[in-house]
Scaffold this active site. Sequence first.
Site, short mmCIF file in Angstrom:
data_model
loop_
_atom_site.label_atom_id
_atom_site.label_comp_id
_atom_site.label_asym_id
_atom_site.label_seq_id
_atom_site.Cartn_x
_atom_site.Cartn_y
_atom_site.Cartn_z
N GLY A 26 2.72 2.47 10.84
CA GLY A 26 3.65 3.59 10.69
C GLY A 26 4.39 3.96 11.97
CD GLU A 53 -3.25 -2.40 7.47
OE1 GLU A 53 -2.19 -2.66 6.90
OE2 GLU A 53 -3.86 -1.34 7.31
CD GLU A 100 -2.87 5.42 6.92
OE1 GLU A 100 -2.92 5.42 5.67
OE2 GLU A 100 -1.92 4.92 7.56
CG ASN A 160 -1.73 1.22 1.41
OD1 ASN A 160 -1.79 2.06 0.51
ND2 ASN A 160 -2.37 1.35 2.56
CB SER A 213 5.54 -1.65 12.02
OG SER A 213 5.14 -0.33 12.33
CE LYS A 247 -0.18 3.21 4.85
NZ LYS A 247 -0.03 3.30 6.30
CG HIS A 251 -5.76 1.89 5.46
ND1 HIS A 251 -5.29 2.81 6.37
CD2 HIS A 251 -4.75 1.00 5.26
CE1 HIS A 251 -4.04 2.49 6.69
NE2 HIS A 251 -3.70 1.41 6.02
P1 13P Z 1 3.19 0.56 7.73
O1 13P Z 1 3.72 -0.72 7.12
O2 13P Z 1 3.89 1.78 7.23
O3 13P Z 1 3.11 0.48 9.21
O4 13P Z 1 1.68 0.70 7.20
C1 13P Z 1 0.82 -0.37 7.30
C2 13P Z 1 -0.40 -0.06 6.53
O5 13P Z 1 -1.17 0.80 6.90
C3 13P Z 1 -0.66 -0.81 5.30
O6 13P Z 1 -1.94 -0.59 4.82
#
Ligand code: 13P
Length: 254
Positions: free
Chosen positions: A174, A168, A98, A9, A214, A11, A96
């Site tokens: 992150g 997740e 976010e 992903n 992560s 983003k 997601h």
């Molecule tokens: P990170 O791998 O940067 O922690 O992000 C995970 C994520 O949100 C994948 O959709």
Amino acid sequence: MRIKVIAGNWKMHKTIEEAKSLARGLAERVGRPFSQGCVAIFPPFTALSEVKRIIEKSSIKLGAQNLFWEEEGAFTGEISAKMLKDVGCSFVIIGHSERRKYFSETDEIVNKKLKSALSFDLTPIVCVGETLEEREESSTFRIIEEQIRGAFKDIPEDSALKVIIAYEPVWAIGTGKVASPSQAQEVHQFIRELLEKLYSKELAQNILILYGGSVNPENIEGLISQEDIDGALVGGASLKLEAFSLIVEKSIKA
Ligand code: 13P
């Protein structure tokens, strides 16, 4: 046997040129067919078309990070499942954390998006996960159950089987604070047990459940070796050719 899926992903990262360059590298390095696995990348909308051209001859699949549930109409700024099919996507991420946090997406919205994706034959990756606060007050299973029940509302078993779930934990996204393999396994197993109650043992055993938060080349092996973890949804590490390729190579064998 369930296959392994490694999804990147991206983003809100990468210009078209940057996206093309990473896609080219990935096509060379991990673009061969894997008998027991699948690699998918999720560039921003602006780069989907160009990235598709680059990965077309490889086995890497294209996905989008979001969609709107209507097919077309006066919905300024939105992108439909039909448009994603048109540009060559076969996957789409839905719900997601976010999007839940910054764009107020509810389980009801997730459910509408899921139905739309399924009706256009896109493979949805539905994200669920608890916040740190929810984990600390021992609400993890309750939150996950709410999110799963909400997402799958009125979705029949034959369609539900096509859905991929990504666990997740919000506190692991992150932050560099990955869930331990046993923490992740515990929730994945809980999700499978819940799906057995909602649908059947067969569906629960066959549906794919990815871990995200992560993930990096150092921690992937511990996670992927867990019985109920079928792959990873990778954020930050998917932006780097070497890191993402290593995650793929350590997860799935050619
Ligand atoms: P990170 O791998 O940067 O922690 O992000 C995970 C994520 O949100 C994948 O959709």
